[in-house]
Scaffold this active site. Structure first.
Site, PDB file in Angstrom:
ATOM      1  N   HIS A  23      -4.861  -7.746  -0.164  1.00  0.00           N
ATOM      2  CA  HIS A  23      -4.157  -6.472  -0.011  1.00  0.00           C
ATOM      3  C   HIS A  23      -3.412  -6.370   1.317  1.00  0.00           C
ATOM      4  O   HIS A  23      -2.321  -5.808   1.377  1.00  0.00           O
ATOM      5  CB  HIS A  23      -5.164  -5.329  -0.141  1.00  0.00           C
ATOM      6  CG  HIS A  23      -4.528  -3.978  -0.167  1.00  0.00           C
ATOM      7  ND1 HIS A  23      -3.739  -3.548  -1.206  1.00  0.00           N
ATOM      8  CD2 HIS A  23      -4.563  -2.949   0.733  1.00  0.00           C
ATOM      9  CE1 HIS A  23      -3.314  -2.328  -0.967  1.00  0.00           C
ATOM     10  NE2 HIS A  23      -3.792  -1.939   0.208  1.00  0.00           N
ATOM     11  N   ASP A  79       0.854  -1.184   0.000  1.00  0.00           N
ATOM     12  CA  ASP A  79       0.000   0.000   0.000  1.00  0.00           C
ATOM     13  C   ASP A  79       0.900   1.248   0.000  1.00  0.00           C
ATOM     14  O   ASP A  79       1.853   1.303  -0.773  1.00  0.00           O
ATOM     15  CB  ASP A  79      -0.958  -0.043   1.206  1.00  0.00           C
ATOM     16  CG  ASP A  79      -2.111   0.945   1.086  1.00  0.00           C
ATOM     17  OD1 ASP A  79      -3.134   0.585   0.468  1.00  0.00           O
ATOM     18  OD2 ASP A  79      -1.973   2.087   1.569  1.00  0.00           O
ATOM     19  N   TYR A 118      -3.417  11.201   1.201  1.00  0.00           N
ATOM     20  CA  TYR A 118      -3.883  11.051  -0.181  1.00  0.00           C
ATOM     21  C   TYR A 118      -3.889  12.395  -0.901  1.00  0.00           C
ATOM     22  O   TYR A 118      -3.469  12.493  -2.059  1.00  0.00           O
ATOM     23  CB  TYR A 118      -5.287  10.432  -0.202  1.00  0.00           C
ATOM     24  CG  TYR A 118      -5.289   8.952   0.088  1.00  0.00           C
ATOM     25  CD1 TYR A 118      -5.396   8.020  -0.939  1.00  0.00           C
ATOM     26  CD2 TYR A 118      -5.169   8.480   1.389  1.00  0.00           C
ATOM     27  CE1 TYR A 118      -5.392   6.660  -0.674  1.00  0.00           C
ATOM     28  CE2 TYR A 118      -5.154   7.124   1.667  1.00  0.00           C
ATOM     29  CZ  TYR A 118      -5.266   6.219   0.627  1.00  0.00           C
ATOM     30  OH  TYR A 118      -5.244   4.869   0.889  1.00  0.00           O
TER      31      TYR A 118
END
Length: 453
Positions: free
Chosen positions: A429, A223, A373
């Site tokens: 993930h 990630d 982000y």
């Protein structure tokens, strides 16, 4: 004479062009200051301080009061996890959290490994640092930094740490492990100024490893940890001995990738595609476009207005749990969207999942973690590191239920010294937390190839 000079200039220009083109680029980053106000005149504080996770009655009473006051909303009939976290199942999770989950016991579990904090560029950086206890005489531990992502934490690596630091097989390497919290996540202080992206985090983690006395080390990430450790390799390719990642979406799709998407289904061998590659990539519109849209709504919110959505999550523990745990369902296996319980406990225990949620809740870090982000995507997709190849030896663990499948051809476009590419037997993930043994085996295999063991 003029013609000879012109030819000489052209040849010289071509030589210069190809020399410059072949020269390995290094990612540059100046020191920053992320603390409040201006940096102090007396310089940076290099002290390393022991840290422990703590809790108290007031914290738990506040949590329980907020849980008790939550307003339940019924899910649609036959909706499972297609609309997000199923409200009916959420009530069961919340009931367990309120009546059975023992945060004090989990705090003790968190503190089983040594925690520390140190101030770098104006903010306190938290990390777990674990050394092998029983190294054979004449051997030294291999330093390894492991970096988490969102919505995870350093706790994702707790299943891997004992396997890395105290390997059962005498032929395996023993690692000295450093697991930092990304600034703005968990117990690392959040930046107080705009602009803190993955490159800034990479720069700070290099400073951390240098402060701990490591001249060289290996790095692992998934990630955001993938991006940060990749930036670390681009920044200091002689210090990062090897890079291991389990997530590598193409940051700058090029012609080879485009051609492989267009023709790979019909001519898989031309692009080195396996049967698994074809199954994961096609139909391309469904697998690469529609599926991405289904799972990336959160990303658009966090890359544009993180503070707005984050404020509600920071006030409501139930809202925070739904927001985080939905990712641990769907990102582990997208077919879990079809299950009433989201398959949440098929791979994880509620205690482990809620411990990760509690790290976010008790530290109040959800907004600052979401801002990461905006800081990265807000600068556009054409940043220098996106165009820059990685020349550090790299290992890639390809888990079958990862959010986006990355064939070997695509990985090699970015990571020019790809040493291992392993199709993993199972996992999604959050592979470090879901399949710690498989992840550790692949890290061992990769680093042994470099250490010649």
């Amino acid at each position: 004479m003029f013609t000879e000079v012109l030819v000489g200039l052209v040849i010289g220009g071509l030589i210069f062009f190809f020399v410059q083109r072949s020269r390995k680029q290094v990612l540059k980053r100046e020191d920053g200051w992320w603390g409040t106000g201006a940096p102090p005149d007396d310089g940076e504080d290099f002290n390393i301080r022991p840290f422990q996770v703590t809790t108290n009655n007031e914290e738990l009473e506040d949590l329980h009061r907020r849980i008790d006051q939550t307003r339940s909303v019924p899910s649609l009939e036959d909706s499972q996890f297609h609309y997000g976290f199923n409200s009916h199942y959420l009530q069961k999770v919340v009931s367990y959290w309120r009546h059975d989950f023992d945060w004090r016991r989990q705090v003790d579990k968190l503190n089983q490994y040594p925690h520390f904090k140190t101030n770098i560029e104006g903010i306190d950086v938290h990390y777990v640092h674990v050394k092998p206890k029983n190294l054979p005489e004449g051997t030294s531990a291999v330093p390894l930094i492991m970096v988490h992502g969102w919505p995870g934490s350093f706790y994702e690596f707790y299943g891997m740490i004992p396997l890395l630091t105290e390997p059962a097989d005498p032929d395996d390497l023993a690692f000295e492990v450093v697991c930092p919290s990304i600034p703005g996540y968990g117990y690392s202080e959040a930046p107080h100024k705009k602009g803190f992206d993955s490159v800034c985090a990479a720069h700070i983690f290099h400073k951390l490893m240098k402060r701990l006395g490591f001249q060289q080390f290996y790095a692992h990430g998934g990630d955001w940890g993938w991006q940060i450790t990749t930036n670390m390799a681009q920044m200091e390719p002689k210090i990062v001995k090897g890079l291991h990642v389990n997530f590598a979406p193409p940051s700058k799709p090029g012609l080879p990738m485009m051609l492989s998407v267009a023709l790979g289904r019909r001519f898989p061998k031309l692009f080195g595609f396996t049967d698994a590659d074809v199954q994961r990539l096609y139909p391309a519109v469904d697998k690469l476009v529609v599926e991405s849209i289904k799972e990336s709504g959160y990303m658009h919110i966090q890359a544009t207005k993180p503070d707005t959505a984050g404020r509600g999550l920071n006030d409501s523990p139930v809202g925070l749990a739904a927001y985080i745990l939905e990712k641990f369902s769907t990102w582990t296996d997208n077919s879990f969207r079809n299950l009433d319980d989201g398959g949440l406990t098929r791979k994880f225990s509620l205690d482990d999942l809620l411990t990760n949620v509690m790290i976010y809740w008790t530290s109040g870090c959800i907004i600052s973690s979401m801002r990461f982000y905006k800081e990265n995507f807000g600068k556009g997709l054409n940043q220098p590191h996106a165009k820059m190849p990685v020349h550090v030896p790299t290992g890639f663990a390809c888990f079958p239920n990862e959010l986006m499948h990355t064939p070997k051809l695509w990985v090699k476009q970015k990571y020019r010294k790809l040493k291992t590419y392993t199709p993993m037997a199972r996992g999604g993930h959050f592979a470090a937390m879901e399949e710690p043994q498989l992840m550790v085996q692949d890290i061992q295999t990769f680093i042994k190839t470099l250490e010649k063991k």
